[in-house]
Design a protein around this motif. Structure first.
Motif, PDB file in Angstrom:
ATOM      1  N   UNK A 285       0.455  -1.351  -0.272  1.00  0.00           N
ATOM      2  CA  UNK A 285       0.044  -0.156   0.060  1.00  0.00           C
ATOM      3  C   UNK A 285       1.124   1.476   0.155  1.00  0.00           C
ATOM      4  N   UNK A 287       1.311   5.278   1.351  1.00  0.00           N
ATOM      5  CA  UNK A 287       0.462   6.731   1.924  1.00  0.00           C
ATOM      6  C   UNK A 287       2.167   7.177   1.286  1.00  0.00           C
TER       7      UNK A 287
ATOM      8  N   UNK B  32      10.549  -3.697  -2.520  1.00  0.00           N
ATOM      9  CA  UNK B  32       9.710  -3.013  -3.211  1.00  0.00           C
ATOM     10  C   UNK B  32       8.307  -3.820  -1.917  1.00  0.00           C
ATOM     11  N   UNK B 256       8.376   4.536  -4.682  1.00  0.00           N
ATOM     12  CA  UNK B 256       7.663   5.243  -3.864  1.00  0.00           C
ATOM     13  C   UNK B 256       7.565   6.422  -5.026  1.00  0.00           C
ATOM     14  N   UNK B 258       5.191   7.129  -8.253  1.00  0.00           N
ATOM     15  CA  UNK B 258       4.300   6.642  -8.415  1.00  0.00           C
ATOM     16  C   UNK B 258       3.620   5.461 -10.166  1.00  0.00           C
ATOM     17  N   UNK B 261       5.538   2.698  -9.458  1.00  0.00           N
ATOM     18  CA  UNK B 261       4.379   2.005  -8.830  1.00  0.00           C
ATOM     19  C   UNK B 261       3.735   0.985  -9.950  1.00  0.00           C
ATOM     20  N   UNK B 291       3.969   8.937   2.697  1.00  0.00           N
ATOM     21  CA  UNK B 291       5.131   8.741   1.688  1.00  0.00           C
ATOM     22  C   UNK B 291       5.835   7.361   2.136  1.00  0.00           C
ATOM     23  N   UNK B 292       5.150   6.407   2.342  1.00  0.00           N
ATOM     24  CA  UNK B 292       5.318   5.230   2.095  1.00  0.00           C
ATOM     25  C   UNK B 292       5.329   4.541   2.059  1.00  0.00           C
ATOM     26  N   UNK B 293       5.682   3.115   1.516  1.00  0.00           N
ATOM     27  CA  UNK B 293       4.753   1.654   0.588  1.00  0.00           C
ATOM     28  C   UNK B 293       4.825   0.228   1.806  1.00  0.00           C
ATOM     29  N   UNK B 294       4.038   0.208   2.332  1.00  0.00           N
ATOM     30  CA  UNK B 294       3.757  -1.168   3.501  1.00  0.00           C
ATOM     31  C   UNK B 294       3.155  -2.552   2.600  1.00  0.00           C
TER      32      UNK B 294
END
Lengths: 424, 372
Positions: A285, A287, B32, B256, B258, B261, B291-294
């Motif tokens: 995901x 943010x 990633x 990070x 767009x 991704x 500003x993070x991918x999780x």
């Protein structure tokens, strides 16, 4: 011949009409839950975690999404050579025309051939309506220990609520002597969870006999009373733990929201007894630098540019810049446009909510056409729905379909109103 | 197109990735938030319709093999084809570890001999890119090439880490220099080749018994004039983690953006990985994640900024994570500060710990399982 100690039959054909527009296109077990899962993931995962590796899934109402979700059972390790998952749909039989599944027990009756081909000693009957984790193998041990013909899982409910359930009246040792469906004056508080283990030979007999009397044979109404009348040994198996029927819009919303708590009653974050599901792919995901996300669950692949509070987001959801989502459930592949504000909404899968939409505002007026379904202030958007830019929507509203500006007089939909646009 | 695939996932890249490859092959490195490096080439193979793929590995291959326990995540064939993992083995005549790329394929010659596909696509498991090999093989056929090498014109300072191609107007290879000090062109080899299966078998049979073990240096270069070797220009995102920690950090941070991704995750076909079915990421009331991918299964109570967070991470109240990569299963206690850092898997920081690197060029790195 194949020999299985116990196989499961999962009744997944019901519509779940009290979920309103959420079950318009899908059967209740296929409704999304907890962001990532579908309701049926819970009984299916319970099966494989309990060592039950042969599961027949009975479908009837809107089975497409369910069929696609289950596939050949890969996510649950139920893609097996010997056993595994089998979808059982109503079908045409030789000679005369086919028939629908007319009742829960009738559905099992119609699939006796499937069960016999697995040659089981015991059979586990499940429904695809509930959220819980349960080890069926312990229930089976209990069933064997008691030498029972049938064992029914029960939950102790507060006496004042017992009238909403099927209640088992038992003796001191939990042997069942009577079953009462939604009794006015309950004698016991042991509510049936709709989970049964039968010794197959006994159930088989009962199904065949009852077939002649009740074409719509039902477990609660016919089979269980019949077996009790015959004096068969039937025991209640007390279950302790989280169990939730997510049958109404309100209970569905609440049960989802319980997952958000810092220490939820139902914990999905433990490795023991994992719940498996089928997800296309599992990207992270994101943010953005402006995003605010608090007290929320966010599933794989979602991208958040706005603000999300106390909400559950499915996979690949996009929340646009300046948008605020509060106390809501947003299911997979849905886009919430920029500067839109949603409060206490459920937005189903594959929706596009335009920019500057305000939803869930105003007075709590029950829905005009379905007041018994939509009455707790939650506005519900069905799957594949489009809501045009700039619309203001009240509470207890229902929106479904590719709606256009002209469907909203003066750009508004007042509390309790619905817009349903049919067609593709 | 009928082709089989070979993914070279052998080495730890001569230790250039430091403690991160102490216990795993570079191809098994997490990328990633949700992936491992080799997922990208495996998905490329599957998405290009290549149903039979061999992964050649030797260095610390446990985590890689664990990742590859089933081919079902990448949808490889089962009866026809499948996923093969080859590691060196001892036979009565030969007990050698793989001595080079050519040797590793030579030692598994049966894989080539028992196939009937016309072409072999060879690539390296530590490259991060999305390529339709169908187009690569198409170009190979159209040019009537013996060997086709994919390349990209790169604007980067470390071109001396790459094989540099020089091609003529038709695209035919004129010269190839491996890691030249002064590169003649900006056309860098992507380590991805197409060759006819029969020709590959012949070349290996000719060269490997002479002690020539490197596919590029010993074979392609030696045969450059005899064979028709063509370049194939690839313009999509391509990067490698093989050149060092800096490259590994950059590749992760690139997600990070767009457009990166979108290219890998939002546009079909997707990059697939082994399904873990973790629940959604959970943001508690004090979480502040920007500003993070999780990855899934992660639980936030603290602040996170400009970082890559993998699956099943936990951050405590008052903690701050900035410009960092936090791998799966890390647990960051209350009031910790993690900045300009890479925490390998299952690092546990007790309350109040600080792990701070000087800059994003000079990162603090904690190896797998560190407890502070």
């Amino acid at each position: 011949m194949r020999k299985k100690e116990m196989i499961a039959m999962l009744l997944a054909g019901g519509q779940g009409s009290r979920l309103g527009v959420l079950t318009r296109k899908v059967a209740k077990p296929a409704v999304a839950y907890g962001g990532k899962f579908r309701i049926i993931d819970f009984p299916l995962s319970n099966c494989i975690n309990s060592g039950v590796d042969t599961v027949g899934v009975l479908t009837q109402y809107q089975p497409l999404r369910l069929n696609q979700h289950i596939g050949i059972g890969i996510p649950w390790d139920l893609d097996k050579k010997n056993g595994g998952v089998t979808i059982l749909a109503p079908h045409v039989k030789g000679g005369d025309a086919g028939e629908w599944f007319m009742g829960t027990a009738n559905a099992i009756y119609q699939n006796i051939d499937y069960i016999d081909s697995n040659n089981p000693e015991y059979i586990l009957i499940l429904s695809g309506d509930h959220i819980y984790k349960m080890d069926y193998s312990r229930m089976l041990s209990y069933h064997k220990e008691k030498g029972a013909a049938a064992t029914i899982a029960v939950l102790e409910v507060p006496f004042e609520e017992a009238g909403r359930f099927g209640i088992m009246n038992t003796k001191d040792d939990d042997r069942i002597y009577e079953f009462e469906e939604k009794p006015d004056n309950p004698k016991s508080n042991l509510a049936s969870m709709g989970i049964y283990i039968f010794t197959w030979s006994r159930l088989r007999e009962a199904l065949v006999e009852d077939r002649e009397i009740h074409p719509d044979s039902d477990f609660g109404m016919h089979i269980i009373p019949k077996m009790l009348d015959e004096g068969q040994t039937m025991y209640a198996y007390r279950f302790q733990g989280y169990w939730k029927d997510v049958g109404t819009i309100e209970s569905y919303w609440e049960s989802n929201m319980e997952l958000i708590k810092a220490l939820p009653a139902f914990n999905l974050y433990e490795d023991f007894w994992k719940i498996y599901t089928n997800s296309d792919h599992q990207p992270p995901t994101y943010t953005s630098p402006e995003a605010v996300v608090k007290e929320s669950l966010v599933t794989d692949g979602s991208e958040i540019y706005g603000e999300v509070y106390h909400s559950i987001l499915g996979s690949q959801v996009v929340v646009g810049k300046g948008a605020v989502v509060r106390d809501s459930i947003i299911m997979g592949n849905t886009v919430i446009g920029e500067n839109s504000v949603l409060e206490r909404c459920i937005v189903d899968e594959d929706c596009v909510v335009g920019n500057g939409v305000h939803m869930g505002m105003g007075e709590n007026v029950p829905n005009e056409t379905k007041p018994n379904i939509y009455n707790t202030g939650i506005t519900v958007i069905g799957c594949h729905t489009r809501v045009p830019d700039g619309i203001t929507v009240g509470k207890n509203c229902v929106i479904y379909g590719n709606t256009q500006e002209e469907d909203y007089a003066e750009g508004r939909l007042d509390s309790g109103k619905s817009v349903v646009r049919e067609g593709k | 197109m009928k082709a089989i695939g070979i993914i070279l996932a052998g080495g730890n890249n001569e230790g250039r990735l430091g403690v991160l490859t102490d216990h795993r092959a570079a191809a098994a490195l997490p990328i990633g938030s949700s992936y491992r490096a080799i997922d990208f080439t495996l998905s490329n193979m599957s998405n290009s319709g290549i149903g039979k793929v061999a992964v050649l590995t030797q260095y610390n291959s446990r985590s890689l093999k664990d990742h590859l326990t089933s081919s079902k995540w990448w949808d490889f064939g089962r009866k026809q084809g499948g996923l093969f993992v080859f590691t060196p083995y001892i036979s009565s005549t030969d007990s050698n570890w793989f001595r080079g790329t050519a040797d590793s394929i030579y030692q598994n010659m049966t894989y080539l001999m028992r196939s009937n596909e016309e072409y072999v696509v060879i690539t390296s498991g530590d490259s991060i890119y999305k390529m339709d090999y169908h187009k690569l093989v198409q170009s190979h056929k159209e040019k009537g090439a013996d060997i086709t090498i994919a390349y990209q014109e790169m604007e980067r300072k470390d071109l001396n880490n790459f094989g540099i191609l020089e091609t003529n107007e038709e695209g035919r290879l004129v010269s190839f220099e491996e890691k030249p000090e002064y590169p003649k062109t900006k056309k860098a080899s992507l380590g991805t080749y197409v060759i006819s299966r029969i020709l590959l078998v012949d070349l290996l049979n000719e060269f490997v018994p002479q002690g020539k073990y490197d596919l590029v240096k010993d074979i392609l270069l030696a045969k450059r004039e005899e064979l028709k070797i063509f370049g194939y220009e690839f313009n999509g995102y391509w990067n490698t983690i093989s050149t060092g920690i800096g490259a590994y950090y950059k590749v992760n941070m690139d997600f990070l953006k767009k457009e990166i991704r979108d290219a890998f995750m939002n546009e079909y076909p997707y990059i697939e990985t082994k399904a873990k079915d973790e629940p959604p990421a959970k943001y508690n009331k004090d979480a502040d994640v920007r500003d993070a991918i999780v990855g899934s299964g992660t639980i936030f109570n603290g602040r996170v900024e400009h970082s890559v967070i993998f699956r099943k991470v936990y951050t405590g109240e008052g903690s701050v994570v900035k410009n960092s990569i936090i791998m799966e299963g890390c647990r960051i206690g209350k009031n910790c500060v993690v900045e300009n850092a890479i925490l390998d898997k299952e690092v546990i920081l007790s309350d109040g710990q600080q792990v701070i690197g000087k800059s994003t060029q000079d990162l603090a790195i904690l190896k797998k399982g560190t407890r502070l």
